[in-house]
Design a protein around this motif. Structure first.
Motif, mmCIF file in Angstrom:
data_model
loop_
_atom_site.group_PDB
_atom_site.id
_atom_site.type_symbol
_atom_site.label_atom_id
_atom_site.label_comp_id
_atom_site.label_asym_id
_atom_site.label_seq_id
_atom_site.Cartn_x
_atom_site.Cartn_y
_atom_site.Cartn_z
ATOM 1 N N CYS A 1 -31.032 -30.631 63.445
ATOM 2 C CA CYS A 1 -30.051 -31.570 62.890
ATOM 3 C C CYS A 1 -30.244 -32.955 63.496
ATOM 4 O O CYS A 1 -31.074 -33.156 64.388
ATOM 5 N N GLY A 2 -29.460 -33.910 63.022
ATOM 6 C CA GLY A 2 -29.621 -35.291 63.437
ATOM 7 C C GLY A 2 -29.303 -35.557 64.889
ATOM 8 O O GLY A 2 -29.704 -36.599 65.425
ATOM 9 N N LEU A 3 -28.602 -34.652 65.559
ATOM 10 C CA LEU A 3 -28.289 -34.866 66.975
ATOM 11 C C LEU A 3 -29.549 -34.903 67.834
ATOM 12 O O LEU A 3 -29.546 -35.480 68.922
ATOM 13 N N ALA A 4 -30.620 -34.303 67.340
ATOM 14 C CA ALA A 4 -31.874 -34.312 68.093
ATOM 15 C C ALA A 4 -32.426 -35.722 68.253
ATOM 16 O O ALA A 4 -33.167 -35.998 69.198
ATOM 17 N N ARG A 5 -32.070 -36.619 67.333
ATOM 18 C CA ARG A 5 -32.607 -37.984 67.374
ATOM 19 C C ARG A 5 -31.860 -38.879 68.353
ATOM 20 O O ARG A 5 -32.362 -39.943 68.717
ATOM 21 N N THR A 6 -30.658 -38.498 68.749
ATOM 22 C CA THR A 6 -29.849 -39.368 69.612
ATOM 23 C C THR A 6 -29.634 -38.803 71.014
ATOM 24 O O THR A 6 -29.098 -39.494 71.866
ATOM 25 N N ARG A 7 -30.076 -37.586 71.256
ATOM 26 C CA ARG A 7 -29.842 -36.960 72.564
ATOM 27 C C ARG A 7 -30.800 -37.505 73.613
ATOM 28 O O ARG A 7 -31.878 -38.015 73.296
ATOM 29 N N ASN A 8 -30.415 -37.377 74.875
ATOM 30 C CA ASN A 8 -31.316 -37.574 76.001
ATOM 31 C C ASN A 8 -31.867 -36.235 76.477
ATOM 32 O O ASN A 8 -33.049 -36.108 76.764
ATOM 33 N N ASN A 9 -30.978 -35.250 76.558
ATOM 34 C CA ASN A 9 -31.380 -33.902 76.964
ATOM 35 C C ASN A 9 -30.640 -32.868 76.133
ATOM 36 O O ASN A 9 -29.488 -33.072 75.741
ATOM 37 N N VAL A 10 -31.311 -31.761 75.873
ATOM 38 C CA VAL A 10 -30.650 -30.607 75.270
ATOM 39 C C VAL A 10 -29.915 -29.863 76.381
ATOM 40 O O VAL A 10 -30.357 -29.844 77.534
ATOM 41 N N VAL A 11 -28.773 -29.244 76.022
ATOM 42 C CA VAL A 11 -27.964 -28.529 77.021
ATOM 43 C C VAL A 11 -27.792 -27.080 76.560
ATOM 44 O O VAL A 11 -26.803 -26.738 75.905
#
Length: 286
Positions: free
Chosen positions: A116-126
């Motif tokens: 989803c689009g959150l992958a483009r704005t994240r710094n790290n996955v949690v």
């Protein structure tokens, strides 16, 4: 596109998603309702009146006509090249978890996710944090700023308060808990995760639950309990009530962030935790 075609595509994507995670759920909470698209007739100057028939002929012969820009009214999770190539499934007869996928292997998949689009704005996955055979799984809605920067769940001010809340009833992420979220990437400006973002990420949490097999689940806030149960929940009216997820007792209480904003909620949250602890003790003593 007809609604039946959209439903077919949606079902195929959900199947591929479950296949990748080695886990699926019979009932998908929040499944979208599809409708037929309205076809747009575009008259192109100099075009042949037989264009439609020619396109039809080309399709039957295996060539690809130009597609229109009409889009379906729903977002689908994307299948990346990486995920498409990573679909080996261990023999389920020799394993006892989600198709043989270990927690570390699952979390490695989560770290690579671009659904989803959150992958483009994240710094790290949690992905999550805690012990691998927990008594309790704690579920929040999504990472905040501190969590996004460190790649760990509940490490900011709300996380400090959560640790105190858990310690008050004998729980700790280092000894008997695992902490995760509905979505694994931070929504911009800490907004609530959108339904399509929750849907894209939820099979990861389902797989985590299947692998961890917690005795109980504690949901922090409205979004977590609604996604876990697939029901509309009033957190003010139904905090401290017990629900179930695949036979596992689930309780919602107020999110620690809500307690930081409104200290009057701390007393009812404490009553919820004591009730949760009594139920856990009953399970452990049986």
């Amino acid at each position: 596109m007809k609604k039946e075609e959209k439903q077919l595509i949606f079902s195929l994507l959900k199947t591929a998603d479950a296949y990748e995670c080695r886990y699926t759920r019979e009932k998908f909470a929040g499944e979208p309702v599809f409708t037929d698209d309205v076809e747009e007739k575009v008259q192109m100057s100099g075009s042949s009146p037989n264009m439609t028939n020619n396109a039809s002929t080309n399709m039957t012969q295996g060539s690809s006509p130009n597609m229109t820009n009409t889009q379906a009214d729903v977002s689908f999770p994307s299948l990346t090249r990486e995920s498409a190539q990573d679909n080996t499934v261990p023999n389920p007869d020799t394993t006892n978890n989600a198709g043989g996928l270990s927690l570390d292997e699952l979390n490695a998949k989560i770290l690579r996710c671009t659904r989803c689009g959150l992958a483009r704005t994240r710094n790290n996955v949690v992905p999550g944090m805690g012990v691998q055979n927990p008594e309790v799984l704690v579920v929040g809605e999504g990472p905040g700023h501190d969590e996004d920067m460190q790649g760990l769940p509940f490490v900011g001010k709300a996380g400090i308060l959560l640790d105190r809340m858990l310690a008050a009833i004998g729980l700790d992420r280092k000894t008997n808990c695992y902490i995760a979220n509905i979505v694994k990437c931070r929504p911009p400006e800490n907004r609530n995760p959108l339904p399509d973002e929750q849907a894209a990420c939820f099979s990861f949490l389902e797989a985590q639950i299947h692998i961890l097999k917690p005795k109980m689940i504690l949901c922090m806030g409205k979004i977590a309990i609604e996604k876990i149960t697939g029901q509309h929940i009033s957190i003010n009216a139904q905090h401290g009530e017990f629900f179930e997820y695949n036979g596992i007792p689930v309780m919602p209480t107020y999110h620690p962030s809500a307690l930081l904003r409104n200290e009057e909620l701390k007393r009812p949250a404490w009553e919820d935790l004591k009730k949760f602890k009594r139920r856990l003790d009953e399970i452990n003593n049986n």
